[in-house]
Write an enzyme that holds these catalytic residues in place. Sequence first.
Site, PDB file in Angstrom:
ATOM      1  N   CYS A   1     -68.622  67.516   8.605  1.00 27.39           N
ATOM      2  CA  CYS A   1     -69.160  66.949   7.163  1.00 27.39           C
ATOM      3  C   CYS A   1     -70.444  66.776   6.632  1.00 27.39           C
ATOM      4  O   CYS A   1     -69.067  67.340   5.418  1.00 27.39           O
ATOM      5  CB  CYS A   1     -69.827  65.916   8.673  1.00 27.39           C
ATOM      6  SG  CYS A   1     -68.620  64.186   8.866  1.00 27.39           S
TER       7      CYS A   1
HETATM    8  N1  LIG Z   1     -66.353  65.416  13.627  1.00 27.96           N
HETATM    9  C1  LIG Z   1     -67.274  65.089  12.877  1.00 27.96           C
HETATM   10  O1  LIG Z   1     -68.832  64.960  13.238  1.00 27.96           O
HETATM   11  C2  LIG Z   1     -67.603  63.370  12.157  1.00 27.96           C
HETATM   12  C3  LIG Z   1     -68.567  62.776  11.977  1.00 27.96           C
HETATM   13  C4  LIG Z   1     -67.955  61.156  10.840  1.00 27.96           C
HETATM   14  C5  LIG Z   1     -66.872  61.551  10.139  1.00 27.96           C
HETATM   15  N2  LIG Z   1     -65.996  62.491  10.199  1.00 27.96           N
HETATM   16  C6  LIG Z   1     -64.685  62.014   9.545  1.00 27.96           C
HETATM   17  O2  LIG Z   1     -63.452  61.975  10.259  1.00 27.96           O
HETATM   18  C7  LIG Z   1     -62.586  62.621  10.180  1.00 27.96           C
HETATM   19  C8  LIG Z   1     -62.179  62.925  11.283  1.00 27.96           C
HETATM   20  O3  LIG Z   1     -62.729  64.127  11.885  1.00 27.96           O
HETATM   21  P1  LIG Z   1     -62.302  64.559  13.251  1.00 27.96           P
HETATM   22  O4  LIG Z   1     -63.788  65.620  12.840  1.00 27.96           O
HETATM   23  O5  LIG Z   1     -62.402  64.015  14.028  1.00 27.96           O
HETATM   24  O6  LIG Z   1     -61.434  65.825  12.585  1.00 27.96           O
HETATM   25  P2  LIG Z   1     -60.425  66.106  13.992  1.00 27.96           P
HETATM   26  O7  LIG Z   1     -59.779  67.567  13.035  1.00 27.96           O
HETATM   27  O8  LIG Z   1     -61.219  66.835  15.317  1.00 27.96           O
HETATM   28  O9  LIG Z   1     -59.162  65.725  14.746  1.00 27.96           O
HETATM   29  C9  LIG Z   1     -58.042  64.924  13.187  1.00 27.96           C
HETATM   30  C10 LIG Z   1     -56.836  65.008  14.240  1.00 27.96           C
HETATM   31  O10 LIG Z   1     -55.953  63.968  12.763  1.00 27.96           O
HETATM   32  C11 LIG Z   1     -54.892  64.588  13.888  1.00 27.96           C
HETATM   33  N3  LIG Z   1     -53.650  64.567  12.455  1.00 27.96           N
HETATM   34  C12 LIG Z   1     -53.839  64.807  11.542  1.00 27.96           C
HETATM   35  N4  LIG Z   1     -52.884  64.091  10.760  1.00 27.96           N
HETATM   36  C13 LIG Z   1     -52.135  63.715  11.728  1.00 27.96           C
HETATM   37  C14 LIG Z   1     -51.463  63.138  10.901  1.00 27.96           C
HETATM   38  N5  LIG Z   1     -50.278  62.211  10.180  1.00 27.96           N
HETATM   39  N6  LIG Z   1     -50.582  61.959  12.329  1.00 27.96           N
HETATM   40  C15 LIG Z   1     -51.028  61.741  12.972  1.00 27.96           C
HETATM   41  N7  LIG Z   1     -52.231  63.309  13.701  1.00 27.96           N
HETATM   42  C16 LIG Z   1     -52.830  63.507  12.922  1.00 27.96           C
HETATM   43  C17 LIG Z   1     -54.341  65.801  13.953  1.00 27.96           C
HETATM   44  O11 LIG Z   1     -53.992  67.130  15.545  1.00 27.96           O
HETATM   45  C18 LIG Z   1     -56.124  66.218  14.597  1.00 27.96           C
HETATM   46  O12 LIG Z   1     -56.130  65.991  16.202  1.00 27.96           O
HETATM   47  C19 LIG Z   1     -63.159  63.207   9.228  1.00 27.96           C
HETATM   48  O13 LIG Z   1     -62.832  62.601   7.239  1.00 27.96           O
HETATM   49  C20 LIG Z   1     -64.241  63.923   9.158  1.00 27.96           C
HETATM   50  O14 LIG Z   1     -65.228  63.650   7.831  1.00 27.96           O
HETATM   51  C21 LIG Z   1     -66.216  62.835  11.130  1.00 27.96           C
END
Ligand SMILES: NC(=O)c1ccc[n+]([C@@H]2O[C@H](COP(=O)([O-])OP(=O)(O)OC[C@H]3O[C@@H](n4cnc5c(N)ncnc54)[C@H](O)[C@@H]3O)[C@@H](O)[C@H]2O)c1
Length: 433
Positions: free
Chosen positions: A270
Amino acid sequence: MSLLDKIKNHEARVVVIGAGYVGLPLSVEVARSGFRVTAFDKIEGKCKTIMAGKSYIKDVSDAELAPLVQEGKLSATADPKVMAEADVIIICVPTPLNKTKDPDNSYIVDAAAQIVPRLHKNQLIILESTTFPGFTREILLPQLESTGLEAGKDFFLAFSPERVDPGNAKFHTKNTPKVVGGTTPACLEAVRTMYGEVMEKIVPVSSTDAAEMVKLLENTFRSVNIGLVNEVAIMCGKLGLDTWEVIEAAATKPFGFMPFYPGPGLGGHCIPVDPHYLSWKLKTLKYNARFIELAGEINSHMPEVVVERVQHALNERRIPVNGARILLLGVAYKRDIEDVRESPALDIIALLHERGAHVSFHDPYVERLTTETGKPMASVPLARLDDYECVVIVTDHSSIDYGKVVAESKLLVDTRNATKNLRRDYPGRVVPL
Ligand SMILES: NC(=O)c1ccc[n+]([C@@H]2O[C@H](COP(=O)([O-])OP(=O)(O)OC[C@H]3O[C@@H](n4cnc5c(N)ncnc54)[C@H](O)[C@@H]3O)[C@@H](O)[C@H]2O)c1
């Protein structure tokens, strides 16, 4: 039955796209509120693990997950067909930067392409992934409306930024206020109703653009303040002052000051990434977001500052970095989590390798990592610390006994103030950031 009634009766079927750090805790919370939820992830292995009642995200315990799976409230699949039956689809896919540090929204576009053939009347689509102001309106809306269905009338579209703070024991999905913005007033009503059944407090804003900007303000605020305090640490180093002492004394001011703390650099998905979404968008409007650029420059320079401190401290002991054995203590990007994405430890390892050091790491949460040059490394036991010429605290996991670490290390560079009350007993041994 209308969508709002289905939501209020908890009969709405929910699909969460992307079962990662955001999607899995959210799926669990929605299921706990009484909805039937399916986590849809393209990685089949993750789906199988969920279906076995096992969690791979530290903030979700097996004890929470397994009963929901057994009761049929939570399931997981890699088959996109599940979206055809969904009333609510929540998109939680990654939004990284590409090699030129421009936003990579391709995961959202791909997820939406999987929704398009299955989009139907009365469906609510909520985007949670961080993106630039205008994305939902300019890119996602036309993609979904290419079906001939109209947002606000046939289906509902909303943006609600995820605020999860991995490792935070006090604030989690349910008790963190949820900002929501809709494409139309009906869309706002739908997302308010949905999340009103799950979270304790809903904060509606006037548009999806405003909701997108809220998230970027929050993370830019952190990046800029951390950049400021990292520069203060550099200045204190030059002035021979203890940065931590200065910040802690300043923080006693009961108004007008909020403490931020320096560190070895930013990490995670992030803070190092999101502000670039905002500056990129502003560049398209011929505006240069100067605070964001400057904070990014200072924060990404911090691994070099750490390595300079190591080099200087070794030099004072007439030890060259070339050939020195150096242990990094903690490599996750922050305390008490297992995530090494964008961790400054990776840069510190690369810089020390470039200088010929023999680098090892210990992290109770990270068994192995791959360096920037593709070399695999495994965590070593936290023992025989006097075998290392220098130990560098990069992450201050709370389970580590820092008293033992200070006592046994020959030289310790502490980038997190983990040795705050210990270092005066070992004069000259600890170099704080
Ligand atoms: N990790 C954090 O602390 C956090 C906090 C706030 C916001 N965010 C935001 O949330 C969003 C997700 O982040 P995250 O950390 O959970 O990512 P992550 O990589 O942990 O998880 C994303 C998941 O999506 C899956 N995926 C990707 N494309 C796909 C598709 N087309 N169909 C099905 N599955 C699919 C991946 O296999 C993965 O398991 C981002 O935009 C991030 O900026 C993250």
